[in-house]
Design a protein around this motif. Structure first.
Motif, short mmCIF file in Angstrom:
data_model
loop_
_atom_site.label_atom_id
_atom_site.label_comp_id
_atom_site.label_asym_id
_atom_site.label_seq_id
_atom_site.Cartn_x
_atom_site.Cartn_y
_atom_site.Cartn_z
N PRO A 173 9.04 17.94 4.62
CA PRO A 173 7.58 17.98 4.55
C PRO A 173 6.97 16.60 4.72
O PRO A 173 7.65 15.56 4.65
CB PRO A 173 7.32 18.55 3.16
N SER A 174 5.66 16.61 4.94
CA SER A 174 4.94 15.32 4.95
C SER A 174 4.71 14.86 3.51
O SER A 174 5.06 15.55 2.56
CB SER A 174 3.61 15.49 5.69
N SER A 175 4.17 13.67 3.34
CA SER A 175 4.00 13.09 2.00
C SER A 175 2.85 13.76 1.27
O SER A 175 1.92 14.30 1.87
CB SER A 175 3.74 11.59 2.13
N PRO A 176 2.91 13.74 -0.08
CA PRO A 176 1.79 14.28 -0.86
C PRO A 176 0.51 13.49 -0.58
O PRO A 176 0.52 12.36 -0.09
CB PRO A 176 2.25 14.11 -2.31
N ARG A 177 -0.63 14.09 -0.95
CA ARG A 177 -1.92 13.46 -0.66
C ARG A 177 -2.70 13.24 -1.96
O ARG A 177 -2.46 13.91 -2.97
CB ARG A 177 -2.74 14.37 0.26
N SER A 178 -3.61 12.29 -1.89
CA SER A 178 -4.61 12.05 -2.96
C SER A 178 -3.94 11.84 -4.31
O SER A 178 -4.20 12.56 -5.28
CB SER A 178 -5.59 13.23 -3.03
N LEU A 179 -3.03 10.86 -4.40
CA LEU A 179 -2.37 10.54 -5.66
C LEU A 179 -3.36 9.84 -6.59
O LEU A 179 -3.94 8.80 -6.25
CB LEU A 179 -1.14 9.64 -5.39
N VAL A 180 -3.55 10.40 -7.81
CA VAL A 180 -4.54 9.87 -8.77
C VAL A 180 -3.81 9.58 -10.09
O VAL A 180 -3.17 10.48 -10.64
CB VAL A 180 -5.68 10.89 -9.01
N ALA A 191 17.78 12.12 8.72
CA ALA A 191 18.19 10.71 8.74
C ALA A 191 17.05 9.78 8.34
O ALA A 191 17.27 8.63 7.97
CB ALA A 191 18.69 10.33 10.14
N MET A 192 15.82 10.30 8.40
CA MET A 192 14.67 9.48 8.05
C MET A 192 14.42 9.55 6.55
O MET A 192 14.68 10.55 5.89
CB MET A 192 13.43 9.99 8.81
N GLU A 193 13.94 8.44 6.00
CA GLU A 193 13.62 8.37 4.59
C GLU A 193 12.43 9.27 4.30
O GLU A 193 11.50 9.39 5.09
CB GLU A 193 13.30 6.93 4.19
N ALA A 194 12.49 9.94 3.12
CA ALA A 194 11.42 10.86 2.75
C ALA A 194 10.10 10.12 2.61
O ALA A 194 10.03 9.04 2.03
CB ALA A 194 11.77 11.58 1.45
N GLU A 195 9.05 10.73 3.17
CA GLU A 195 7.74 10.13 3.08
C GLU A 195 7.16 10.34 1.68
O GLU A 195 7.48 11.32 1.00
CB GLU A 195 6.81 10.76 4.12
N GLY A 196 6.34 9.40 1.20
CA GLY A 196 5.75 9.52 -0.12
C GLY A 196 4.46 8.74 -0.23
O GLY A 196 4.14 7.88 0.59
N GLU A 197 3.71 9.08 -1.26
CA GLU A 197 2.45 8.41 -1.57
C GLU A 197 2.72 7.39 -2.68
O GLU A 197 3.29 7.75 -3.73
CB GLU A 197 1.41 9.44 -2.01
N THR A 198 2.32 6.12 -2.50
CA THR A 198 2.61 5.06 -3.47
C THR A 198 1.30 4.58 -4.09
O THR A 198 0.26 4.49 -3.42
CB THR A 198 3.32 3.90 -2.78
N ILE A 199 1.39 4.24 -5.42
CA ILE A 199 0.23 3.71 -6.14
C ILE A 199 0.71 2.69 -7.16
O ILE A 199 1.83 2.81 -7.71
CB ILE A 199 -0.56 4.84 -6.82
N ASN A 200 -0.08 1.65 -7.40
CA ASN A 200 0.27 0.58 -8.35
C ASN A 200 -0.70 0.64 -9.53
O ASN A 200 -1.92 0.81 -9.36
CB ASN A 200 0.18 -0.78 -7.67
N ILE A 201 -0.13 0.44 -10.76
CA ILE A 201 -0.96 0.44 -11.98
C ILE A 201 -0.46 -0.68 -12.89
O ILE A 201 0.66 -1.19 -12.74
CB ILE A 201 -0.92 1.79 -12.70
N THR A 202 -1.31 -1.04 -13.88
CA THR A 202 -0.95 -2.03 -14.91
C THR A 202 -1.28 -1.43 -16.27
O THR A 202 -2.38 -0.91 -16.49
CB THR A 202 -1.72 -3.33 -14.72
#
Length: 987
Positions: free
Chosen positions: A329-336, A423-434
């Motif tokens: 599948p494609s990567s998830p969307r709208s990571l909150v 063979a391709m790395e799984a797509e994903g949604e990335t987010i940074n927090i503190t």
């Protein structure tokens, strides 16, 4: 166009096959029409006329060699024999004869000596050794085939037509054979002789190939093999079979399981297996056609069993080869994110592309970045995920145990069943927090206030040094024995520093931690403290347990005192009342505590039904078949399946339509009676159905039916100890009824039911009535004048309608006689009045054949004229128990030939051949008329033929029951026909 070409080719193959089959049906062994030189066959004649070989023309004007003869005298035989004809493996051959014959009326000869027929013979031989004198010119050793008659005869001025006859000869077993023709007064010409045999041509059908087959019998089995690219399933398949008829034709369809291999499909009318074309496949063997490749797959060659996935597409290991290929599948969307101090909650939307699959799941990757610019490392082990870190089926995850004032990077990835194959790395949604820089202080000082078997009351000290006001506390408690398993831990919030943990397991240790929450979020959990629910090591000293023990001991002493008091009172009353003394010997029932309640005493009889019988939902009952008819309607067998219980068979009594209120009340009264009884030898009431039509009574189902018919069906099949066991069960059930002050009134073998384990149970409470308690002579006097079963009823009940448990004992004695005589009718064919007269004259039934003396004496005790002199059912049960414990006493039987004590009862008058006119009369006299037809069919038509009959003869006649064999052989001895045949021994 391609399909049309294939069909045309298939039709040509079928036509060629049929043509080949026609040409290959016959193989010629000899044909005189094809001979160009002299035949030089051997002739034999005792007169001057003989067979003559000449040249002639056939119907097509071709030159042929023929034999002709024209006899003037028909008294002598003229023979013509061919040369040796090799049979070439044929077991039977056909001879086609073409000949002409002159009509006798057109010849100048005596009509009596003229013949218009000739004979055909053959002689088999392994060597060509025939001579002019050998074999002898006669029918033996020659074998006659037939006498051949002409259909068309030549006459002066008539049409010239030849005769064609085809004859079959065989079976042939030697290397070859000679044909011989015998003329006796005929004038004929043998134009040609063709000898041939028929065989089945090679054949392809139903994907099986069968070779050319020569029939060696009426039907010859031929073994074939599968066509190319076809096979039979299984490890040891049998070859295809087909049958070749004697006429050279294949019989019926072949017996074959040949199917095309994977990658091939049947074509041209199941004559071959064709490879699947490119872009098509077939997974397994079978009759299925090739299919087009599923989505995102292809095949570039013919004969493929599967299609390969196109680049970028895959099949999971659990996918079938006929499923479409899919991709990740494609990567998830709208990571909150939602940050709560040192925890974070992530939510997202589903990906735009699922890859064509429905097994979508998510995983979370956590990276910790301690300082800006430094490399990020995977999160430490102390971080926990809810519900989990991978395999998440929802679109939400909570992460706990993060460090304060630390940067984190989270990547949410969507995965499915083929993500690991890509063979391709799984797509994903990335987010940074503190995380938050301030964390409340850790809560300590956790204590236990009270504990029970299922709860703990805990409290802790309130933190004094906190930068924020505490809004709430959270506890985490886990079962210690289960370690750190996530599903063994539970969480609970509290607004104060005290909480009650409930629904805990008994005698279980729990590790408990607590932490505080401010507006900045939750702090870290404090140190784990272990607590244990009751009972623990000091539970034996609990005041509640001591109090419970004391109460139990007090209740036990109270029950013991009451029991002793009741025993003393009963003993005192027993000694004061002479009627209840065993020494008095009187038989009085119902003087104790009454248990049974007569449903007819209720003002509303329906109330008794509701009290003693359970209503069953009609949907729980399934009627299977009608097994009989009762007084009120049909009796059926069915199944009862109450939810939560095991399904079991039941007997169902139904109330037929058009009933009155009285009939309905009388019908349900039996259920009101049965519902009060709980005993292993009393028929058990399952319940009633009154809320729907028809009204039903459901009882347990007894597989072997009524006792009398069951015994007659199994005459002689049970040992005395088995019969005593049945009688003991009946007596036990009647003892239970008598102790409840209940009189049956219709105790008979027909009203005893038998289950599959030979357990006998008392049933049919239609005539039973309640014993009045306030009478010193408990009886029931009928005011209806209904029918009474005379043969089973005590004298006082017949004369005065007085029914007691003592009258049931009389009936029980008759039941004993029925059981020991295997269902014989009491008093045989005597009328009811004769029975009454005989009993009044103190005459009783004699012992049945082979009846133990002890049992007949017990019957006589039950038939005492004075009812108070009869034994009670408790005494009968005790007496039968002694017999069961001492089976040797059952071997003592009455004297052989001992008869009844009154002529009216003497149903065993001596049999003589003169008294039994026929075998049928004799069988009916000994009640074995069921075997009459078998005896007559076997030839036993007179009494004298019975003298030498043996046990083995009886088995052949279908008399398989040992009791019936013994009765028949004993009756033959009684007839005075002595059987001297050894082996006439019963087992």
């Amino acid at each position: 166009m391609e399909l049309f070409s294939r069909n045309v080719a298939g039709l040509w193959i079928i036509l060629l096959e049929c043509l080949f089959k026609t040409l290959a049906e016959e193989e010629v062994l000899m044909n005189t029409k094809a001979e160009t030189s002299d035949l030089k066959w051997t002739t034999y004649s005792r007169s001057r006329s003989e067979w003559e070989e000449i040249s002639g023309l056939d119907e097509e004007n071709n030159s042929v060699r023929t034999y002709q003869i024209c006899q003037a005298d028909g008294s002598s035989s003229h023979w013509l024999r061919s040369k040796l004809i090799e049979r070439r493996g044929a077991s039977q051959v056909y001879v086609e004869l073409r000949f002409t014959m002159i009509e006798c009326s057109s010849r100048n000869t005596h009509h009596r000596s003229c013949k218009e027929t000739f004979n055909l013979y053959y002689y088999q031989s392994d060597t060509d050794d025939a001579t002019a004198t050998y074999p002898a010119w006669m029918e033996n050793p020659y074998v006659k085939v037939d006498t051949v008659a002409a259909d068309f005869l030549l006459r002066k001025g008539g049409e010239k037509k030849l005769n064609v006859k085809t004859l079959r000869l065989g079976p042939l077993t030697e290397r070859g054979f000679y044909l011989a023709f015998q003329a006796q007064g005929a004038c004929m010409a043998l134009l040609s002789v063709r000898v041939f045999f028929k065989k089945c041509p090679a054949l392809t059908r139903s994907l099986s190939v069968f070779p050319e087959t020569l029939p060696r019998s009426l039907v010859q089995e031929a073994a074939g093999q599968c066509v190319a690219n076809a096979a039979q399933p299984g490890t040891n398949p049998r070859p295809p079979k087909m049958f070749c008829g004697e006429d050279g034709q294949w019989v019926d369809q072949p017996t074959t399981t040949c199917t095309c291999l994977p990658g091939y499909e049947a074509s041209i009318g199941d004559l071959e297996c064709r490879a699947c074309p490119a872009g098509h496949f077939k997974m397994g063997s079978g009759a299925d056609p090739c299919s087009a490749c599923p989505d995102s797959s292809h095949t570039g060659e013919t004969g493929s069993a599967s299609c390969v996935c196109r680049p970028g597409y895959h099949r999971a290991p659990t996918d079938s080869p006929d499923t479409p290929c899919t991709r990740p599948p494609s990567s998830p969307r709208s990571l909150v994110p939602q940050v709560n101090d040192t925890s974070v909650t992530l939510e997202w939307s589903e990906p735009l592309e699922s890859g064509g699959r429905s097994d979508l799941a998510y995983s979370v990757e956590c990276l910790m970045c301690p300082t800006p610019g430094s490399p990020c490392t995977p999160c430490r082990d102390g971080v926990t995920y809810r519900p989990s870190q991978s395999g998440i089926l929802t679109r939400r995850v909570s992460i706990w145990g993060l460090r304060p004032h630390t940067s984190y990077s989270f990547k949410v990835m969507a995965l499915n069943g083929v993500s690991t194959l890509s063979a391709m790395e799984a797509e994903g949604e990335t987010i940074n927090i503190t995380t938050s820089p301030n964390v409340p202080v850790v809560v300590a000082g956790l204590r236990k206030s009270t504990a029970t078997e299922s709860s703990l009351t805990l409290y802790w000290a309130t933190p004094t040094q906190s930068h924020y006001s505490i809004q709430q506390y959270q506890l985490r408690y886990c079962e210690k024995e289960r370690g750190s398993e996530e599903n063994s831990c539970h969480y609970m919030e509290s607004d104060s520093n005290q909480v009650v943990l409930s629904n805990l397991r008994r005698a279980t240790q729990y590790e408990v931690q607590v932490r505080a929450r401010t507006f900045a979020g939750y702090g870290s959990f404090g140190q784990a403290v272990v607590f244990r629910t009751l009972p623990d090591e000091d539970a034996s000293s609990s005041p509640l347990l001591v109090t419970g023990v004391l109460i139990a001991m007090g209740m036990f002493l109270l029950i013991l005192v009451i029991g002793v008091a009741i025993y003393c009172i009963r003993k005192q009353n027993h000694s004061k009342d002479p009627e209840l003394s065993d020494k008095n010997g009187q038989y009085l029932m119902g003087q104790g505590v009454k248990v049974y309640i007569d449903p007819f005493t209720y003002e509303d009889p329906n109330e008794a039904v509701r009290e003693f019988a359970k209503e069953i939902d009609v949907s729980f009952v399934k009627i299977e078949e009608v097994i009989g008819a009762g007084e009120f309607g049909e009796v059926c067998r069915g199944r009862l399946r109450v939810p939560g219980k095991k399904e079991n068979y039941v007997a169902i009594k139904t109330l037929k339509g058009g009933y009155t209120d009285k009939q309905r009340r009388d019908f349900l009264s039996e259920a009101s009676i049965m519902g009060q009884f709980q005993h292993p030898n009393i028929i058990h009431l399952e319940g009633i159905i009154t809320a729907s039509c028809p009204v039903m009574i459901l009882t347990e189902f007894m597989e072997n039916g009524a006792l009398d018919s069951f015994l007659r069906l199994n005459d002689g099949q049970f040992t005395p100890i088995q019969l005593v066991g049945m009688l003991r069960g009946i007596a036990s059930g009647m003892k239970y009824l008598s102790e409840m002050s209940y009189v049956h009134r219709d105790l008979a073998a027909r009203n005893i039911l038998v289950n599959s384990n030979l357990v006998c149970k008392v049933s049919d409470f239609g005539l039973s009535r309640f014993l009045q308690e306030n009478s010193s002579d408990p009886t029931y006097t009928s005011s209806l004048g209904g029918k009474i079963p005379i043969r089973w009823t005590a004298p006082e009940a017949i004369a005065f309608r007085k029914f007691t448990s003592a009258s049931d004992v009389w009936s029980y004695g008759i039941v004993m006689w029925e059981v020991m005589s295997f269902g014989e009718r009491p008093y045989w064919d005597m009328s009811n009045q004769d029975v009454i007269n005989a009993i009044e004259q103190d005459y009783r039934l004699p012992p049945p054949p082979d009846c133990p003396t002890y049992l007949h004496q017990l019957m006589l005790d039950c038939w005492q004229k004075e009812r108070t002199a009869r034994p009670r059912f408790a005494n009968i049960v005790s007496a039968l128990d002694k017999l069961i414990r001492n089976p040797a006493s059952l071997k003592i039987t009455a004297q052989e030939g001992a008869g009844p004590s009154h002529p009216l009862l003497d149903q065993r008058s001596p049999l003589t051949p003169s008294s039994c006119g026929t075998v049928g009369d004799w069988l009916r006299a000994v009640k074995m008329e069921r075997y009459e037809e078998s005896f007559l069919q076997a030839g036993y038509t007179s009494m004298q033929l019975l003298a030498h009959i043996t046990t083995e003869d009886l088995l052949r006649l279908g008399v398989t029951l040992a009791g019936h064999q013994k009765k028949i052989l004993s009756s033959i001895e009684a007839l005075g026909i002595q059987n001297k045949t050894p082996g006439n021994v019963l087992y």
